[in-house]
Design a protein around this motif. Structure first.
Motif, short mmCIF file in Angstrom:
data_model
loop_
_atom_site.label_atom_id
_atom_site.label_comp_id
_atom_site.label_asym_id
_atom_site.label_seq_id
_atom_site.Cartn_x
_atom_site.Cartn_y
_atom_site.Cartn_z
N ILE A 169 -3.83 -4.39 5.12
CA ILE A 169 -3.22 -3.69 3.97
C ILE A 169 -4.20 -2.48 3.85
O ILE A 169 -5.27 -2.73 3.47
N LEU A 170 -3.49 -1.38 3.98
CA LEU A 170 -4.52 -0.30 3.85
C LEU A 170 -4.27 0.73 2.70
O LEU A 170 -5.26 1.35 2.02
N GLY A 171 -3.17 0.59 1.95
CA GLY A 171 -2.87 1.12 0.60
C GLY A 171 -1.86 0.23 -0.32
O GLY A 171 -1.32 -0.65 0.17
N LYS A 172 -2.27 0.54 -1.74
CA LYS A 172 -1.33 -0.27 -2.72
C LYS A 172 -1.33 0.22 -3.84
O LYS A 172 -1.71 1.65 -3.98
N GLU A 173 -0.75 -0.21 -4.68
CA GLU A 173 -0.54 0.53 -6.01
C GLU A 173 -1.67 -0.26 -7.16
O GLU A 173 -1.72 -1.40 -7.04
N GLU A 174 -1.91 0.59 -7.91
CA GLU A 174 -3.15 0.25 -8.86
C GLU A 174 -2.56 -0.97 -9.79
O GLU A 174 -3.30 -1.88 -10.04
N SER A 175 -1.53 -0.96 -10.24
CA SER A 175 -1.18 -1.85 -11.09
C SER A 175 -1.05 -3.33 -10.63
O SER A 175 -1.22 -4.49 -11.43
N ASP A 176 -0.95 -3.75 -9.15
CA ASP A 176 -0.78 -4.96 -8.74
C ASP A 176 -1.32 -4.79 -7.47
O ASP A 176 -0.65 -4.21 -6.35
N SER A 177 -2.53 -5.65 -6.99
CA SER A 177 -3.01 -5.46 -5.57
C SER A 177 -2.13 -6.10 -4.68
O SER A 177 -2.45 -5.82 -3.74
N LYS A 178 -0.90 -6.89 -4.95
CA LYS A 178 -0.27 -7.50 -4.00
C LYS A 178 1.18 -6.44 -3.59
O LYS A 178 1.62 -6.62 -2.50
N MET A 179 1.01 -5.19 -4.03
CA MET A 179 1.99 -4.29 -4.03
C MET A 179 1.62 -3.42 -3.04
O MET A 179 1.06 -2.42 -3.09
N ALA A 180 1.54 -3.73 -1.73
CA ALA A 180 1.19 -2.82 -0.66
C ALA A 180 2.19 -1.84 -0.17
O ALA A 180 3.51 -2.08 -0.05
N ASN A 181 1.89 -0.69 -0.09
CA ASN A 181 2.95 0.40 0.37
C ASN A 181 2.22 1.16 1.63
O ASN A 181 2.80 2.16 2.43
N PHE A 182 0.99 0.69 2.09
CA PHE A 182 0.47 1.24 3.50
C PHE A 182 -0.24 0.02 4.32
O PHE A 182 -1.21 -0.52 3.81
N ILE A 183 0.35 -0.29 5.48
CA ILE A 183 -0.12 -1.27 6.18
C ILE A 183 -0.30 -0.74 7.82
O ILE A 183 0.32 0.00 8.22
N LYS A 184 -1.47 -1.61 8.37
CA LYS A 184 -1.65 -1.58 9.66
C LYS A 184 -1.15 -2.68 10.56
O LYS A 184 -1.20 -3.84 10.36
N VAL A 185 -0.29 -2.72 11.35
CA VAL A 185 0.25 -3.45 12.49
C VAL A 185 -0.19 -3.43 13.91
O VAL A 185 0.03 -2.37 14.58
N ASN A 186 -0.86 -4.31 14.40
CA ASN A 186 -1.40 -4.43 15.80
C ASN A 186 -0.11 -4.79 16.69
O ASN A 186 0.40 -5.82 16.46
N HIS A 187 -0.20 -3.90 17.63
CA HIS A 187 0.94 -4.28 18.70
C HIS A 187 0.36 -3.92 20.06
O HIS A 187 0.24 -2.78 20.37
#
Length: 385
Positions: A169-187
């Motif tokens: 998880i590279l980015g999220k919303e301030e209100s909830d740490s589980k609300m990810a909006n930017f992720i990194k996926v290895n492939h």
């Protein structure tokens, strides 16, 4: 100048005057639609990002309006970066992208939509995770802690859920740490960087002081190398190259241009209608084949040459036997009678009688009566009926 042209000129002047008054009296209306168009200067266009993309990615951006599937059919590149912004790609294009990522390329996808088959294969789920009127976007890396971006106009509220433990998880919303909006996926040897809020690249947010730092941080995850931007779904890859781009870019000039074309079209239509020549009516040629046959028949009857008519009837009959029934007519013997009986189903006596009349018609010295012609004609018609 006749009265018609004076009337057209007066109507044209009145329409132009009305349009000018409407143009002067109207107020500018801001278009808040999310168009993500690289030439749109509206709040949610990508005009500013398109202008700054080269600077942001170190002047190594290669733009294309082809789909990834078509692009990679002809291009064989070494590991590179791939940029996709709010583009709904088909599964074949995604497969081409994943093939390149597996070989070492990195892809940055900024979109609030991901194809179900892609999200399932990569191990995440995209859904609406926030219904707030504004969202504050943060990055999880401590070196970017001071950089954030506040969405206060029409945030999508989309985010990633059911994320695989292998994803970062590279980015999220301030209100909830589980609300990810930017992720990194290895492939394979490469990585996919997925951001669920394309509004961060629009004119409205990039013009706000400080927001450009958040965008720079997001793109800093891509290595310093060539970046292929698939911008085919963003309507225009670059500014229009049309000679009329200045006219079409200004609403007033655009209306005047279309009105001018409409006036020319009306002029051509009405002018052509007035001067069109009368098209003559050409009667189709009548089929007089029946009349010709009747005339020839009457001529034969008047001449009374029954022998010649029998010979021609016999010739026509034998030709049909050869072509349609594939029976040799060189010798009109018992073999011929037997074959004709088998293929037509007519009685042997009737065929034998018709054969005798045919021979009589072919004999130039035979004496022929009208009754012979009538009888042969009837028999031959019955055989090939």
């Amino acid at each position: 100048m006749n009265k018609t042209f004076k009337l057209y000129g007066l109507i044209f002047i009145i329409v132009m005057a009305v349009l000018a008054l409407l143009e002067l009296s109207k107020s500018d209306v801001t278009d808040w639609r999310k168009n993500f168009d690289v030439i749109e200067k509206s709040p949610f266009g990508l005009y500013i990002f398109s202008k700054e993309a080269n600077h942001l990615l170190n002047d190594k951006v290669k733009r294309t309006d082809l789909s990834p599937y078509d692009f990679y059919k002809t291009q064989k590149l070494k590991p590179h970066n791939i940029l996709i912004i709010e583009s709904k790609l088909d599964s074949e294009s995604w497969n081409k992208i994943l093939e390149n990522v597996e070989k070492g390329s990195d892809v940055m996808v900024i979109s609030d939509f991901f194809h179900q088959s892609i999200s399932d294969s990569l191990g995440f789920s995209l859904s609406t995770i926030s219904y707030e009127d504004f969202n504050l976007l943060l990055l999880t890396d401590n070196k970017f802690a001071a950089d954030s971006l506040k969405l206060d106009k029409l945030p999508s509220g989309k985010g990633f859920e059911l994320i695989s433990k292998d994803h970062e998880i590279l980015g999220k919303e301030e209100s909830d740490s589980k609300m990810a909006n930017f992720i990194k996926v290895n492939h394979g040897k490469g990585h996919l960087y997925l951001h669920s809020e394309p509004l961060i690249l629009t004119n409205y947010y990039l013009l706000k002081p400080g927001n450009e730092k958040y965008v720079q941080d997001v793109f800093s995850y891509l290595p310093d190398r060539e970046t292929v931007w698939f911008s085919g779904d963003n309507k225009n890859v670059a500014e229009s190259r049309s000679p009329l781009r200045f006219i079409l870019a200004n609403p007033g000039l655009r209306y005047a241009w279309w009105l001018l074309l409409g006036g020319f079209l009306l002029f051509i239509i009405f002018n052509a209608k007035r001067k069109q020549r009368i098209v003559p009516i050409i009667e189709p040629k009548k089929n007089k084949s029946v009349e010709f046959v009747k005339s020839i028949g009457n001529l034969y009857l008047q001449e009374g040459d029954f022998h010649d008519m029998m010979a021609k009837k016999a010739q026509y009959f034998l030709n049909r036997v050869r072509m349609d029934l594939l029976i040799d007519t060189k010798d009109l013997d018992e073999k011929f009678i037997h074959l004709l009986h088998l293929k037509t189903g007519k009685s042997v006596e009737k065929i034998r009688e018709a054969t005798e009349l045919i021979k009589k018609g072919q004999d130039p010295y035979a004496s022929v009566m009208q009754s012979d012609l009538i009888k042969m004609n009837k028999l031959l018609d019955e055989i090939l009926l």
